[in-house]
Design a protein around this motif. Structure first.
Motif, PDB file in Angstrom:
ATOM      1  N   ILE A   5       0.815  -1.018   0.007  1.00  0.00           N
ATOM      2  CA  ILE A   5       0.110   0.115   0.146  1.00  0.00           C
ATOM      3  C   ILE A   5       1.122   1.193   0.154  1.00  0.00           C
ATOM      4  O   ILE A   5       0.651   2.043  -0.818  1.00  0.00           O
ATOM      5  N   ARG A   6       1.938   1.237   0.688  1.00  0.00           N
ATOM      6  CA  ARG A   6       2.794   2.353   0.903  1.00  0.00           C
ATOM      7  C   ARG A   6       3.330   2.605  -0.637  1.00  0.00           C
ATOM      8  O   ARG A   6       3.346   3.880  -0.994  1.00  0.00           O
ATOM      9  N   ALA A   7       3.809   1.684  -1.318  1.00  0.00           N
ATOM     10  CA  ALA A   7       4.576   1.908  -2.402  1.00  0.00           C
ATOM     11  C   ALA A   7       3.497   2.558  -3.589  1.00  0.00           C
ATOM     12  O   ALA A   7       3.723   3.293  -4.146  1.00  0.00           O
ATOM     13  N   GLU A   8       2.233   1.871  -3.446  1.00  0.00           N
ATOM     14  CA  GLU A   8       1.131   2.478  -4.311  1.00  0.00           C
ATOM     15  C   GLU A   8       0.943   3.863  -4.150  1.00  0.00           C
ATOM     16  O   GLU A   8       0.742   4.571  -4.874  1.00  0.00           O
ATOM     17  N   VAL A   9       0.989   4.312  -2.801  1.00  0.00           N
ATOM     18  CA  VAL A   9       0.609   5.726  -2.569  1.00  0.00           C
ATOM     19  C   VAL A   9       1.859   6.600  -2.948  1.00  0.00           C
ATOM     20  O   VAL A   9       1.514   7.736  -3.380  1.00  0.00           O
TER      21      VAL A   9
END
Length: 452
Positions: A184-188
């Motif tokens: 999720i961090r990478a996507e944001v």
């Protein structure tokens, strides 16, 4: 209509002085505080090098926040929330100067006339900082007021996990480690990098910081859930467009174009129907046959409907903001929870299993997955969209493509069709034109509309 009260502005730990003028103001403020400490013998020992750097960082970030409030006044109170002595608000105790010494730093800034501390008078409120008139004069005198005056450092986790306590105060929890959170961090971060490069402008009457584009994905742990997880909530928060008045959003330009708003129609009730494997009835799902006057504003009915989806127990009384807005049936006899529940179940009998069962946070998580899917596909295709929870803003020329993407993502994530409505925000024509169907759009990406 339910009136939103004026609120204090969220403290932005990522803000930092970025121009020579604001850097100079920050350095001068640091010097004044150090002189104040020395003149009043407030410290017995000299700060260690690491402690001095932490102090300087905290003052610089606070000065940047106060200057930002002055440079870009909005519809808030003109104060910024900075909790002192408790973990409300953003978790920032890993940042230099924002741990035990923060309270002393803020009190020193008050003592030298930079800010005033607004201490909370009730448990549900947090401490806020308000710039003094003297500090305002300094900011204006130095001509500080452009987005370029501020740096935005990526110092906060783009994934946030919170829970509200019995006083409705929001506490930020530690995000559980693991592949899910890292993904999720990478996507944001991909979303933020894409927005940072985008051609986004504003030509309206207010002072707007169009460089304020940083998104965080905020998950909300329901009171009944003990173990921290990322399965509830998950909406994207941040970006100057989210807190703007709707009447001003029409002045936003993306790639030099007017914009439109595309939003999902009645998404939470439709997701509730999907969760029980049923089809919703035709028409407006918030149109209920309530006793008494029929001129109830739709936003009130929507809020009451959603309250029954989010409540984890059987309600006996409405929150005051809903009770005051629902119609009266007579003296001291507003529409009760029981009356509203009966009206809702007459229209939506299939939703009985999910009412007052705390399902709302899980439905909101599904909604957030849909919106993240929309952003992911739009980013991959070179389309700039600005998310607003269950809606996006996009260039008028991209409306057909984005509408198709939104409908497709709803079907992929939820397994149900959710209608998408397009609304022009600046009087622009949403009908396709020959310029829209050209082989290359202004961003240099292949035409997406003909492919859609």
């Amino acid at each position: 209509m339910i009136a939103e009260p004026f609120r204090d502005r969220k403290f932005r730990h990522e803000l930092f002085p970025g121009s020579p003028a604001l850097v100079a103001l920050s350095e001068e403020t640091i010097a004044v505080v150090l002189q104040h400490e020395a003149a009043n013998a407030l410290r017995r020992r000299k700060r260690r090098t690491a402690d001095l750097e932490a102090f300087r960082n905290a003052v610089a970030v606070i000065v940047a926040n106060l200057a930002h409030v002055i440079a870009f006044p909005g519809s808030d109170t003109g104060a910024v929330i900075l909790p002192l002595g408790h973990p409300r608000g953003h978790r920032a105790d890993h940042l230099p100067g924002f741990r035990e010494s923060l309270k002393a730093t803020v009190e020193a800034l008050e003592a030298v006339g930079v800010l005033s501390i607004v201490w909370p008078d009730i448990p549900s409120h947090a401490t806020a900082l308000r710039p003094t008139e003297a500090f305002r004069r300094e900011v204006h005198a130095r001509d500080i007021g452009a987005p370029s005056d501020f740096l935005r450092r990526l110092v906060l986790d783009p994934v946030c996990l919170t829970r509200k306590d019995t006083f409705k105060r929001r506490e930020e929890l530690t995000v559980p480690a693991g592949v899910e959170a890292d993904t999720i961090r990478a996507e944001v971060r991909v979303f933020n990098a894409w927005l940072a490069r985008a051609d986004i402008d504003y030509d309206g009457p207010d002072m707007i910081d169009t460089d304020d584009r940083l998104l965080r994905r905020r998950f909300n742990l329901p009171p009944r859930v003990e173990d921290p997880c990322l399965r509830y909530g998950g909406r994207l928060f941040g970006g100057f467009w989210q807190t703007m008045k709707r009447s001003l959003r029409g002045h936003i330009r993306i790639d030099g174009e007017p914009i439109a708003e595309l939003d999902y129609g009645q998404i939470l009730p439709r997701l509730a129907y999907a969760s029980v494997g049923a089809e919703p009835p035709p028409g407006d799902l918030y149109d209920l046959d309530l006793p008494g006057p029929s001129d109830v504003q739709r936003c009130v009915l929507k809020k009451a409907f959603n309250t029954l989806l989010f409540s984890a127990r059987r309600l006996r009384a409405w929150p005051l903001e809903i009770a005051d807005a629902l119609p009266d049936l007579g003296p001291d006899n507003p529409v009760s929870v029981a009356r509203f529940r009966r009206a809702l179940l007459r229209r939506h009998p299939a939703l009985r299993p999910v009412l007052e069962n705390g399902v709302g946070h899980a439905l909101m998580h599904m909604e957030s997955r849909v919106l993240c899917g929309v952003l992911r596909e739009c980013t991959d295709k070179g389309i700039v969209v600005l998310p607003i929870h269950d809606a996006v803003l996009c260039p008028v020329s991209a409306v057909p493509a984005v509408k198709t993407i939104m409908e497709t993502q709803a079907l992929l994530v939820c397994g149900c069709s959710i209608p998408v409505e397009a609304k022009p925000l600046s009087g622009a024509d949403l009908r396709p034109s020959s310029s829209v169907l050209s082989p290359m759009n202004t961003t240099g990406h292949p035409d997406l509309l003909s492919a859609a």
